[in-house]
Design an enzyme around this catalytic site. Structure first.
Site, short mmCIF file in Angstrom:
data_model
loop_
_atom_site.label_atom_id
_atom_site.label_comp_id
_atom_site.label_asym_id
_atom_site.label_seq_id
_atom_site.Cartn_x
_atom_site.Cartn_y
_atom_site.Cartn_z
N LYS A 123 0.90 -1.57 -0.48
CA LYS A 123 0.31 0.15 0.03
C LYS A 123 0.94 1.50 0.09
O LYS A 123 1.90 1.31 0.84
CB LYS A 123 -0.75 -0.76 0.90
CG LYS A 123 -1.81 0.49 1.17
CD LYS A 123 -3.18 0.29 0.11
CE LYS A 123 -4.27 0.72 0.46
NZ LYS A 123 -5.58 0.32 -0.26
N THR A 127 -3.64 -5.52 0.95
CA THR A 127 -3.09 -4.07 1.01
C THR A 127 -3.96 -2.70 2.04
O THR A 127 -3.21 -2.37 2.68
CB THR A 127 -3.12 -2.98 -0.20
OG1 THR A 127 -3.92 -3.13 -1.08
CG2 THR A 127 -2.32 -4.58 -1.13
N HIS A 173 21.20 25.74 -11.15
CA HIS A 173 21.78 26.77 -11.98
C HIS A 173 21.72 28.16 -12.00
O HIS A 173 20.46 28.84 -11.88
CB HIS A 173 21.96 27.05 -12.93
CG HIS A 173 22.76 25.23 -14.04
ND1 HIS A 173 24.05 25.43 -13.32
CD2 HIS A 173 22.15 24.15 -14.53
CE1 HIS A 173 24.26 23.25 -13.95
NE2 HIS A 173 23.01 23.10 -14.63
#
Length: 286
Positions: A12, A57, A247
């Protein structure tokens, strides 16, 4: 040539578990994102549709919430270890349990200079992480953090690099160095680890080393950070980094009649350099 089932697991994902400690006037909050998975002898479920050895689950989800109350959440590591043990106990066919936890930090709202007892503000960005892999071989613990954004406005250069026909990047003697750091460290011995103290100390070492190391490349900075952690923590076997370059390009203000001596930049989010490294111990030194 026969066809067989390869490696598999099920679980899960991303249970949002918020645990409030409210039995005292000054409440505490632990805000977790918990994912669980079981691996083992589940071939019958795949091949024959036989679910008799499968812990649903949904049960894994319920256990994650129940253990936030029954066991408590003093740290992500301690909670995840307890949850993994419970899932293995409940699933005889399972040979291993994997529990991943992300923790989102909250700070107390300041009122009249003091942190409020039960009002909080979510801290942006950084996430604390834990991965517990539990099997008959024992528990493998990885702790870490993600999205820790750091920046140095000087103390960094990048020059002497390889140049070919397609190189346009100029050398830099003084540049902004910034990254959104994701790092995990693996414990070789976690029997006596004070999880919260260890996390706080590693985080502080990463930040202080980033701040004080003159950087000739982000790679050099990452190695220095990893070395500082390993030198200070014998219980940590290795530390891994994923560090995208954030950057910052100097803006040309000359069309507006203005000088720009390293003061105004544009922050570019892509494309970006991605630096990855693991710092580990030499086996001969242990």
């Amino acid at each position: 040539m026969g066809i067989i089932l390869g490696p598999n697991q099920y679980g899960k994902a991303e249970n949002r578990v918020v645990r409030i400690v409210r039995d005292i006037a000054r409440h505490e909050i632990r805000d977790l994102n918990v994912s669980t998975a079981l691996r083992g002898d589940f071939a019958a479920a795949h091949v024959d549709g036989d679910q008799s050895q499968v812990l649903p689950t949904d049960t894994q989800k319920n256990t994650a919430f129940a253990y936030a109350k029954k066991h408590g959440v003093t740290s992500p590591e301690d909670y995840a270890l307890a949850l993994a043990r419970r899932l293995l106990e409940a699933t005889p066919a399972a040979t291993g349990a994997l529990v991943d936890v992300e923790e989102y930090a909250w700070d107390r709202i300041a009122v009249d200079g003091e942190g409020h007892d039960h009002a909080f503000v979510r801290r942006g960005g950084e996430v604390r992480t834990t991965e517990i892999d539990l099997s008959s071989d024992g528990a493998h613990v990885r702790s870490g953090l993600a999205d820790l954004t750091v920046l140095k406005s000087t103390g960094s250069e990048f020059k002497g690099f390889l140049v070919d026909d397609y190189t346009t990047l100029p050398e830099a003697d003084d540049r902004i160095l910034a990254t959104s750091l994701t790092t995990t460290w693996r414990y070789s011995d976690h029997g006596q680890v004070e999880w919260n103290k260890a996390y706080d100390d590693v985080r502080a070492l990463l930040l202080s080393t980033f701040a004080t190391t003159y950087s000739r490349a982000l790679q050099e900075t990452l190695f220095a950070m990893g070395r500082a952690v390993l030198e200070a923590h014998d219980e940590i076997e290795e530390i891994s980094f994923t560090a995208p370059n954030k950057h910052h390009h100097l803006v040309d203000l000359s069309p507006f009649g203005l000088d720009n001596p390293g003061e105004v930049f544009i922050a570019a989010d892509r494309p970006y350099g991605l630096i990855e490294a693991t710092v580990t111990r030499d086996g001969e030194g242990r």
